[in-house]
Every structure is written in C-alpha cells, then in structure tokens.
Design an enzyme around this catalytic site. Structure first.
Site, mmCIF file in Angstrom:
data_model
loop_
_atom_site.group_PDB
_atom_site.id
_atom_site.type_symbol
_atom_site.label_atom_id
_atom_site.label_comp_id
_atom_site.label_asym_id
_atom_site.label_seq_id
_atom_site.Cartn_x
_atom_site.Cartn_y
_atom_site.Cartn_z
ATOM 1 N N ASP A 1 0.836 -1.199 0.000
ATOM 2 C CA ASP A 1 0.000 0.000 0.000
ATOM 3 C C ASP A 1 0.879 1.262 0.000
ATOM 4 O OD1 ASP A 1 -2.811 0.947 0.371
ATOM 5 O OD2 ASP A 1 -1.988 1.834 2.199
ATOM 6 N N GLU B 1 1.620 -0.547 -5.015
ATOM 7 C CA GLU B 1 0.559 0.416 -5.262
ATOM 8 C C GLU B 1 1.239 1.781 -5.264
ATOM 9 O OE1 GLU B 1 -3.313 2.736 -3.756
ATOM 10 O OE2 GLU B 1 -1.550 2.439 -2.534
HETATM 11 C C1 NOJ Z 1 -4.560 2.852 -0.839
HETATM 12 C C2 NOJ Z 1 -5.667 1.895 -0.544
HETATM 13 O O1 NOJ Z 1 -5.971 1.166 -1.698
HETATM 14 C C3 NOJ Z 1 -6.815 2.720 -0.048
HETATM 15 O O2 NOJ Z 1 -8.004 1.987 0.039
HETATM 16 C C4 NOJ Z 1 -6.422 3.316 1.277
HETATM 17 O O3 NOJ Z 1 -7.454 4.178 1.718
HETATM 18 C C5 NOJ Z 1 -5.139 4.128 1.152
HETATM 19 N N1 NOJ Z 1 -4.136 3.465 0.386
HETATM 20 C C6 NOJ Z 1 -4.559 4.411 2.517
HETATM 21 O O4 NOJ Z 1 -4.048 3.227 3.075
#
Ligand code: NOJ
Length: 575
Positions: A210, A271
C-alpha cells in the site's frame, strides 16, 4: 500451480478479494475469511491464478482495514490466524496463490507504537517512530506545513501531551486515524522486515504494498504547493515531497532480498500512484518489486487512440526494466469500470445522488465487457476486482447516512468517496442478501438489481459476464497470451483497436457502425456478433491460425532490437 522458479507472476491473473464485501459466514453483515473459504471453489471455477486479499489485519476499521493496529494478527471481524491458514491451504491445494496487503506507510492510531508515542515526551524514541513535529505560530497552534490529506483537510493532527497541554502534531497523509511512520528510523525498517517474515513463514506468496510511493518524506518537510488538478496520480506533481523520494527504493531492495531467501517465487506488487509509466517502472527495476499496478491504464478513457498509446507505453516502459506490464480496470478505490467507462475521465471522487452525471444502470456493461476482453489478451499480468466478473456497476444511490469512506466525512460530503464500489457482492439470486450473508445483513445496502447479477444466475446463463470471464481466462491460459508480445494491426480504421498476440487477433470496435471481422474462428466475443460483424463497444478474439510474432506482421510499435529482447525475456517462459 505452475512450478517454483517459473516467475508465475509475469502472466498471472490475480483476483482481488475485498474481504468485508466478499462473503460473510458469521452473519454479522461483514465478509470474513470463513466466508471466503466457502466460496473458494467458485474462484477455482473462474480460472484465476492468485488472490490478493485487501487488509484483514487487526484494525479499528476507520479506513476499512488500511489502518492496522496489529500487523501480526487477523481482526476478529474477519476471523483468526487459523482461518487464514485454512484459506491458504485450500487455495494452494487448488493451485491458487495468495498475496496479502501490507500497509507500511502508516498504522492505526490504535497501534501499540502510536499509543506509546502519545504517552512519551517530544523527542523520545517512541515519538521518532512516527512523524511528530512542533507546530508553527507563537504557541505551536498551526500545523508544521501546508500538506493536505489525500482524503481532504490538513495532513496534520495536533495531540494533547500527557500533561494535558496542547502539544505536537503528527503527519497523516490519509485519515487522522492513520499516522505516518518515520521510515528514516531503522527501528521501523527492522519491524517491517520482521512483519514480512511473519507472513512469509506462514506461506503467503507475496504482498501488495500500500502507498508504495510514499514511505519516505523529503528531508525538512517544507511547504508544498500541490499543482491544481494534481489528481490521484500526482500528475504534474513531479516535485511532491512524499511521492517517490529516491530513498524509498532502498527499502524495496531490502525487501526483495528478503523474499529471495524464500522458495516459491514470492512477489511484491507496488501500489504506486505516479504520473507516468516510466516513473512507475522505477519501482519494478531488477532487485526491487516484481509488479506495479498500471494506474495509467486504469485511468484511460474509452478511446482507441488513448488505449493504444497507454498500452504501447506500458509495453515499452516495464519490459525495459525487466518487469511485466500489468493491467487493471477496477479496484476498491475507483468507480467500477462498468460505470466509469461511460463517464468523462479523471473521476476519482466517487459518484452519488448529487453527482452532475450518473450513467444509467447497465449502460456501461457492453464497454466493460469489451474492455476486459481487450485487457485479458494483453501480455503481462492482470488484476481483477471482485464482482467485475459479474458485470457489477457502481452503486450510485447509497444514502449519505450509510456511507463509511472517510473521504465522505472529511470533505463534508463534497467527495462521495469509494463506498459505491465496495457494496457486498451477490452470490445467489434468491437468498437473503443475495447469498452474501445467511442472516441477510450487509454492511452497505445492496441494490435490488444485485439479484440479476448473482453468481448462480450468471453461471447458468451462457451469455453472462461470468461466463465471458471464464472463457477469456481459459483461452488466455491455453494460448499463453500473458507471456508474449503484442503486435498492433494498423489498417482497420480510427474507431478500431486491433492487435495480434500469438495466434489470437483481438479486435475492438469503438465506432457506431458494425465492423466486419477478419477471417478466422471466433474464440470469444464480449457481445453478440451479427453476421461475423462486430457491433459498437464490442471486442472479439479471433483465431487466425498462427500469425507469426514479429515486425513483419506490420504496425509494430516496437523496433526489432527491443522485440528480440522482449521475446528473450518472455519467450515461452518456463512452464
Ligand atoms: C490505498 C488503498 O488502496 C486505499 O483503500 C487506502 O485508503 C489508502 N491506500 C490508505 O491506506
């Protein structure tokens, strides 16, 4: 499961389970691991290679589990570590790998370290595991800088010191319940290596990481003016002090080396929201992560020229650093593509009853099916988001009172946020909560139209979206489309996107007039064909009987030297 050492992830189709909305065995209206286990044969039947679980670790759920209080335990909402082990074993027994979500940029305010930081003094080692600073202004009453939370409002929250006086501020790039870690502190690095080992030792096949772009903040943390319309990818925000700071890559090299000490080809997927494919490719250089989500592709409008450009660019940028391109159309953060593809581009604020434009329900299904038919023929790895295989649209009429995304609250309802793509999915047309939960409970209300999308109804209908996905996945595997190269077909007109991949020719019609198809056997089509013509917003795979891969087939966006590199790289792969 393909053999160890095969670099399975280069062509894998990875299915995202958003656990709270997948299947609920306990009856409390929130999905859980036992529910996922019950449905595992449906995943095997779909034909995916791996599952990525959004977070299920212990969390107060202020951001649906992306606020972790204990990285080494399962939240009771979702079950126990034993439930996870049971799912993992059942998945592996069916040849399905399992990737878990790791949230290293921030923890929950309920994490033991954050509680310790609040109880400790400014400047203490406990505070140094997060990003605490004194405020500006005569009495420290102003935030340390002007950074904004991704969810709206300031990225700083002031605390009360243990003696009750107004105190320091901590950074939270997301909700105030999600304090950012200080990744310049070696203690934080050690802790995450240990967390990685914890899950690797349990047998997970990898991690989706993440906010992989954001762990390191620029030294000094000075003010930063976000460019107007910066958007979620930080477009035109190359100078962002918390997006892609060079030192972030050291962290992933360390993680890569740790994973490499384990058997079985474990993976890291970034991500990373960055403005270009070339920038994103920095996360997947040799010795760093294995994959990065292709958000540039996800954000591309339904337009053949734009799609060709982003596909060409991706197939250049990622293989140039030795990584596969990845493809994704939907996830838990964006409007489902069965709705989004009918909307103007750059929709990242969700959709709801007061939105200026709301596509009619079902109007985007043809495009969604065509988009997936294109995507699953592309070389590389693809991500699917639960429910897209049922053709689910975004839910646009969730009452304000039911909305749970912190974005909605932090912007006083100005941004709807992401609840509309997170509604629990339907399994059985005639069951309570459409089979999501035996009790009929559902943490977000399911629309009446969900019954028509239920898996049992779609499984029985040969023309359903589910059966389209099943066919595409089976044929993709059969034709080895994931480990190959793409050759564009140029002479079919401006309203057409067409390419060869091995012996499959993919044709998509974006124009108003039906398009005559090239000769060959139709392997799959996203909608009904009329006299071997492709209607608008429809795509098909044609078996042309073995088109050779190479520049001589025409319209190749890749020079021969690159192509040879690519072929050597992907080749037939080790099976
Ligand atoms: C990306 C995640 O996919 C999302 O759902 C989340 O709110 C943010 N990062 C913060 O962790």
């Amino acid at each position: 499961m393909s053999a160890a050492g095969s670099e399975w992830w280069r062509e894998a189709v990875i299915y995202q389970i958003y656990p709270r909305s997948f299947a609920d065995a306990s009856g409390d209206g929130v999905g859980d691991l036992a529910g996922a286990l019950r449905r595992i044969d449906d995943l095997a039947d779909l034909g995916i290679d791996a599952v990525w679980f959004s977070p299920f670790m212990r969390s107060p759920q202020h951001d649906a589990g992306y606020d972790v209080a204990d990285y080494r335990d399962i939240d009771p909402l979702f079950g126990t570590l034993a439930d996870f082990d049971a799912f993992l074993a059942a998945a592996h027994a069916r040849g399905i790998r399992v990737i878990v979500d790791l949230v290293p940029n921030h923890s929950s305010v309920e994490h033991a370290w954050f509680r310790e930081a609040l109880a400790a003094a400014p400047g203490s080692p406990e505070r140094d595991r997060y990003l605490f600073q004194d405020g500006r202004g005569a009495h420290g009453e102003l935030p340390p800088n002007n950074w904004e939370s991704e969810f709206g409002g300031s990225a700083w929250e002031r605390i009360e010191e243990p003696d009750g006086t107004p105190g320091q501020w901590y950074l939270h790039l997301f909700d105030s319940s999600q304090p950012d870690f200080n990744w310049r502190n070696p203690v934080v690095r050690e802790e995450f290596l240990s967390i990685l080992r914890f899950w690797l030792d349990r047998g997970v096949d990898g991690f989706r990481v993440d906010v992989a772009h954001g762990l390191i903040k620029k030294e000094g943390m000075a003010d930063h003016q976000k460019p107007e319309n910066a958007g979620p990818m930080g477009s035109r925000d190359d100078l962002s002090p918390y997006r892609g700071q060079p030192e972030v890559h050291e962290i992933y090299r360390e993680w890569h080396d740790l994973l490499a000490t384990y058997d079985g080809d474990r993976v890291l997927c970034a991500e990373a929201w960055l403005p270009t494919s070339d920038k994103t490719a920095l996360w997947v250089r040799s010795g760093e992560m294995h994959q990065a989500f292709n958000f540039a592709y996800l954000m591309t409008a339904w337009d053949p020229a734009a799609l060709r450009e982003v596909i060409t660019d991706s197939l250049r940028a990622y293989p140039a650093v030795g990584a596969p391109a990845t493809w994704v159309l939907s996830n838990h953060d964006v409007i489902r593509h069965a709705t989004r593809l009918m909307m103007p581009p750059d929709q990242d604020d969700g959709i709801g009853p007061r939105s200026p434009f709301i596509p009619a329900e079902g109007s985007g299904l043809a495009r969604a099916r065509a988009a997936t038919t294109i995507m699953l023929a592309l070389p590389g790895s693809a991500y699917l988001y639960q429910g897209e295989e049922l053709g689910l649209p975004e839910v646009v009429d969730i009452p304000d009172a039911d909305r749970q995304d912190p974005t909605f609250a932090r912007t006083a309802g100005r941004r709807y946020g992401r609840d509309g793509c997170r509604v629990p999915i339907p399994w059985e047309a005639d069951a309570p909560a459409c089979g999501f939960s035996a009790s009929g409970e559902s943490w977000l209300p399911q629309p009446a139209s969900w019954a028509a999308h239920a898996r049992d109804a779609e499984r029985a209908d040969p023309r359903s979206t589910l059966n389209l996905y099943r066919r595409l996945l089976a044929e993709r595997r059969e034709h080895r489309l994931g480990r190959s190269v793409l050759v564009w077909v140029d002479d079919m007109g401006d309203d057409v996107l067409a390419f060869h991949n091995r012996d499959v020719t993919v044709v998509a019609n974006f124009g108003a007039e039906p398009l005559p198809l090239p000769s060959g056997t139709v392997i799959a089509a996203s909608g009904p064909l009329v006299d071997h013509h492709l209607p608008t917003d429809t795509a098909a795979w044609i078996d042309t009987g073995g088109v050779p891969i190479g520049p001589e087939t025409g319209g190749v966006p890749i020079v021969r030297a690159d192509l040879e590199d690519l072929l050597e790289h992907y080749g037939d792969g080790a099976a």
